[in-house]
Enzyme design. Structure first.
Site, PDB file in Angstrom:
ATOM      1  N   ASN A 239       0.828  -1.200   0.000  1.00 48.91           N
ATOM      2  CA  ASN A 239       0.000   0.000   0.000  1.00 48.91           C
ATOM      3  C   ASN A 239       0.873   1.266   0.000  1.00 48.91           C
ATOM      4  O   ASN A 239       2.053   1.217  -0.337  1.00 48.91           O
ATOM      5  CB  ASN A 239      -1.004  -0.028   1.158  1.00 48.91           C
ATOM      6  CG  ASN A 239      -2.335   0.619   0.790  1.00 48.91           C
ATOM      7  OD1 ASN A 239      -2.380   1.738   0.293  1.00 48.91           O
ATOM      8  ND2 ASN A 239      -3.415  -0.101   1.039  1.00 48.91           N
ATOM      9  N   ARG A 240       0.281   2.382   0.392  1.00 52.38           N
ATOM     10  CA  ARG A 240       0.933   3.677   0.222  1.00 52.38           C
ATOM     11  C   ARG A 240       1.575   4.173   1.525  1.00 52.38           C
ATOM     12  O   ARG A 240       0.982   4.057   2.588  1.00 52.38           O
ATOM     13  CB  ARG A 240      -0.071   4.712  -0.294  1.00 52.38           C
ATOM     14  CG  ARG A 240      -0.511   4.419  -1.730  1.00 52.38           C
ATOM     15  CD  ARG A 240      -1.567   5.392  -2.219  1.00 52.38           C
ATOM     16  NE  ARG A 240      -1.797   5.203  -3.647  1.00 52.38           N
ATOM     17  CZ  ARG A 240      -2.686   4.345  -4.159  1.00 52.38           C
ATOM     18  NH1 ARG A 240      -3.431   3.596  -3.349  1.00 52.38           N
ATOM     19  NH2 ARG A 240      -2.822   4.214  -5.459  1.00 52.38           N
TER      20      ARG A 240
ATOM     21  N   HIS B  70       3.533   0.108  -2.690  1.00 53.21           N
ATOM     22  CA  HIS B  70       3.945  -1.308  -2.797  1.00 53.21           C
ATOM     23  C   HIS B  70       5.466  -1.484  -2.866  1.00 53.21           C
ATOM     24  O   HIS B  70       5.963  -2.353  -3.588  1.00 53.21           O
ATOM     25  CB  HIS B  70       3.292  -1.967  -4.008  1.00 53.21           C
ATOM     26  CG  HIS B  70       1.792  -2.051  -3.933  1.00 53.21           C
ATOM     27  ND1 HIS B  70       1.109  -2.103  -2.743  1.00 53.21           N
ATOM     28  CD2 HIS B  70       0.851  -2.124  -4.919  1.00 53.21           C
ATOM     29  CE1 HIS B  70      -0.196  -2.200  -2.995  1.00 53.21           C
ATOM     30  NE2 HIS B  70      -0.382  -2.209  -4.297  1.00 53.21           N
TER      31      HIS B  70
ATOM     32  N   HIS C 158      -2.296  -9.695  -3.749  1.00 59.52           N
ATOM     33  CA  HIS C 158      -3.037  -8.728  -4.567  1.00 59.52           C
ATOM     34  C   HIS C 158      -3.873  -9.418  -5.647  1.00 59.52           C
ATOM     35  O   HIS C 158      -3.954  -8.932  -6.778  1.00 59.52           O
ATOM     36  CB  HIS C 158      -2.058  -7.740  -5.208  1.00 59.52           C
ATOM     37  CG  HIS C 158      -2.618  -6.362  -5.410  1.00 59.52           C
ATOM     38  ND1 HIS C 158      -3.693  -6.102  -6.232  1.00 59.52           N
ATOM     39  CD2 HIS C 158      -2.247  -5.160  -4.887  1.00 59.52           C
ATOM     40  CE1 HIS C 158      -3.951  -4.815  -6.231  1.00 59.52           C
ATOM     41  NE2 HIS C 158      -3.084  -4.219  -5.413  1.00 59.52           N
ATOM     42  N   SER C 159      -4.535 -10.509  -5.316  1.00 61.46           N
ATOM     43  CA  SER C 159      -5.410 -11.172  -6.282  1.00 61.46           C
ATOM     44  C   SER C 159      -6.703 -10.394  -6.475  1.00 61.46           C
ATOM     45  O   SER C 159      -7.248  -9.802  -5.539  1.00 61.46           O
ATOM     46  CB  SER C 159      -5.747 -12.592  -5.816  1.00 61.46           C
ATOM     47  OG  SER C 159      -4.604 -13.418  -5.842  1.00 61.46           O
ATOM     48  N   TYR C 160      -7.181 -10.419  -7.719  1.00 64.41           N
ATOM     49  CA  TYR C 160      -8.478  -9.842  -8.065  1.00 64.41           C
ATOM     50  C   TYR C 160      -9.456 -10.981  -8.346  1.00 64.41           C
ATOM     51  O   TYR C 160      -9.134 -11.913  -9.093  1.00 64.41           O
ATOM     52  CB  TYR C 160      -8.386  -8.984  -9.325  1.00 64.41           C
ATOM     53  CG  TYR C 160      -7.577  -7.733  -9.199  1.00 64.41           C
ATOM     54  CD1 TYR C 160      -8.188  -6.481  -9.092  1.00 64.41           C
ATOM     55  CD2 TYR C 160      -6.177  -7.773  -9.246  1.00 64.41           C
ATOM     56  CE1 TYR C 160      -7.441  -5.317  -9.015  1.00 64.41           C
ATOM     57  CE2 TYR C 160      -5.423  -6.613  -9.173  1.00 64.41           C
ATOM     58  CZ  TYR C 160      -6.062  -5.394  -9.060  1.00 64.41           C
ATOM     59  OH  TYR C 160      -5.311  -4.246  -8.990  1.00 64.41           O
TER      60      TYR C 160
ATOM     61  N   ASP D 110     -11.430   2.101  -2.846  1.00 66.78           N
ATOM     62  CA  ASP D 110      -9.985   1.851  -2.888  1.00 66.78           C
ATOM     63  C   ASP D 110      -9.447   2.243  -1.519  1.00 66.78           C
ATOM     64  O   ASP D 110      -8.579   3.105  -1.397  1.00 66.78           O
ATOM     65  CB  ASP D 110      -9.341   2.665  -4.007  1.00 66.78           C
ATOM     66  CG  ASP D 110      -7.893   2.271  -4.276  1.00 66.78           C
ATOM     67  OD1 ASP D 110      -7.418   1.306  -3.640  1.00 66.78           O
ATOM     68  OD2 ASP D 110      -7.241   2.920  -5.116  1.00 66.78           O
TER      69      ASP D 110
ATOM     70  N   GLU E 265      -7.246  -6.975   0.107  1.00 69.35           N
ATOM     71  CA  GLU E 265      -5.840  -7.146   0.443  1.00 69.35           C
ATOM     72  C   GLU E 265      -5.620  -7.028   1.953  1.00 69.35           C
ATOM     73  O   GLU E 265      -5.519  -5.914   2.479  1.00 69.35           O
ATOM     74  CB  GLU E 265      -5.014  -6.086  -0.294  1.00 69.35           C
ATOM     75  CG  GLU E 265      -5.288  -6.008  -1.786  1.00 69.35           C
ATOM     76  CD  GLU E 265      -4.952  -4.646  -2.362  1.00 69.35           C
ATOM     77  OE1 GLU E 265      -3.865  -4.121  -2.043  1.00 69.35           O
ATOM     78  OE2 GLU E 265      -5.781  -4.100  -3.110  1.00 69.35           O
TER      79      GLU E 265
END
Length: 358
Positions: free
Chosen positions: A78-79, A107, A184-186, A256, A322
């Site tokens: 993340n940020r 990331h 980080h799977s979608y 998000d 996540e």
């Protein structure tokens, strides 16, 4: 039996291998490049099987992969404000790669992070488990310590007979360091190539979420979800409130955001965090985590052509959930902090349970 297949070669020429796990009606494919989940095939209520994870058919799709499909993200997910973390009074600088002026970190490193490396692999046929290991030198990727990361994927039948994929993330170090890993799977429970996920129904065990600044870094506020579009305590479609007149949704162009999951306790076992259902197929995904938070991302910026099976992915065609420590926690003393020291390794567990409802 865990089958292996050569998938190609990484940019440095190292071979990349795919590992196939099968159990309880589920088929999971993972690879040693990025310790990445490539595919998860599960049946619907009628027995029709679909791959519910977005990704690519060819290895080179993962070399760029700005969406980070399926990858293991770390050491810092993340940020992070200014790309800086402080450890024992020393400030460490990660690459500045995110934000309107590229002043923050996303990331760790989008070109050289854990999701862009070939990991060593070990197979355990008895437990139907694949373990991946990756080492970083002291100072590599901007953070201290000689570190050894391990990610294991184990596919078993759970207590109810449903297939459960357990992902365990672990790090040992010879110096105090910062680790906040995630996967980080979608997901698209109708099938990875089925289009929008906005009709899929989600329930999230969270009383609060983290608002963001305009540059998408956590603002420092912990905001109750009650009375906001972020209230998923009662199941609702992902698309019901996604375009509501809400400043946070406008900043992120949808969901998000990190949700502050209920019931976190250090060293406790996995607890329920998310239930996602596709009403048309009956496929259901329950996620259990040990982390204090999880980032819900509705794929607001997805834009990939000729992906898996020739699919074109558009915004909101997949949803990521996540698990993580709250993003930018290093700059907020009263938030939980991930511990990784020589006498206390980092560990996080995610359990994905796949079932159907009629």
């Amino acid at each position: 039996m865990i089958n292996t297949t050569l998938f190609g070669a990484a940019p440095d020429g190292a071979p990349v291998t795919v590992y196939d796990l099968v159990c309880a009606g589920a088929h999971v494919r993972v690879m040693d490049y990025g310790a990445t989940i490539l595919g998860i095939e599960v049946p619907d209520t009628l027995g029709n099987v679909a791959d519910i994870v977005l990704g690519f058919d060819h290895l080179d799709g993962y070399f760029d992969n700005p969406a980070c499909y399926g990858g293991t993200i770390g050491p810092s997910a993340n940020r992070t404000d200014n790309g800086q973390v402080e450890i024992d009074g020393t400030v460490y600088q990660m690459t500045r790669n995110d934000g309107p002026k590229k002043t923050n970190n996303l990331h760790t490193d989008l070109e050289h992070g854990l999701h862009k490396r070939v990991w060593d692999a070990n197979v355990d046929e008895i437990t139907n488990t694949v373990s991946f290991t990756c080492k970083l030198r002291d100072g590599e990727l901007g953070l201290p310590g000689n570190r050894c990361f391990t990610v294991t994927y184990s596919l078993q039948a759970g207590p109810t007979g449903a297939a459960e994929l357990t992902c365990t993330q672990h790090c040992v170090t010879d110096a105090d360091t910062f680790v906040n890993m995630t996967n980080h799977s979608y997901f698209n429970l109708a099938g990875h190539d089925s289009g929008t996920i906005l009709d899929q129904v989600a329930m999230i065990d969270a009383e609060a979420f983290l608002p963001q600044r305009e540059d998408n870094v956590s603002s420092g506020e912990v905001r109750p979800v009650a009375g906001t579009p972020f209230d998923f305590r009662v199941p609702k479609k992902l698309g019901r409130d996604i375009d509501a007149n809400d400043e946070q949704l406008k900043i992120a162009h949808g969901f998000d955001h990190c949700f502050c999951l209920d019931g976190f306790a250090p060293d406790a076992g996995p607890r329920h965090a998310l239930c996602l259902q596709d009403l048309s197929s009956g496929r259901t995904l329950d996620i259990f985590v040990t982390a204090p938070g999880a980032h819900l991302y509705t794929g607001n910026w997805l834009d990939d052509t000729n992906a898996k099976n020739g699919a074109d992915y558009k915004p909101r065609d997949g949803v990521a959930f996540e698990p993580e420590f709250w993003p930018d926690n290093n700059h907020h003393a009263d938030w939980a902090h991930p511990v990784c020291s020589p006498d206390r390794p980092f560990s996080s567990t995610i359990v994905y349970r796949f079932s159907t409802v009629r």
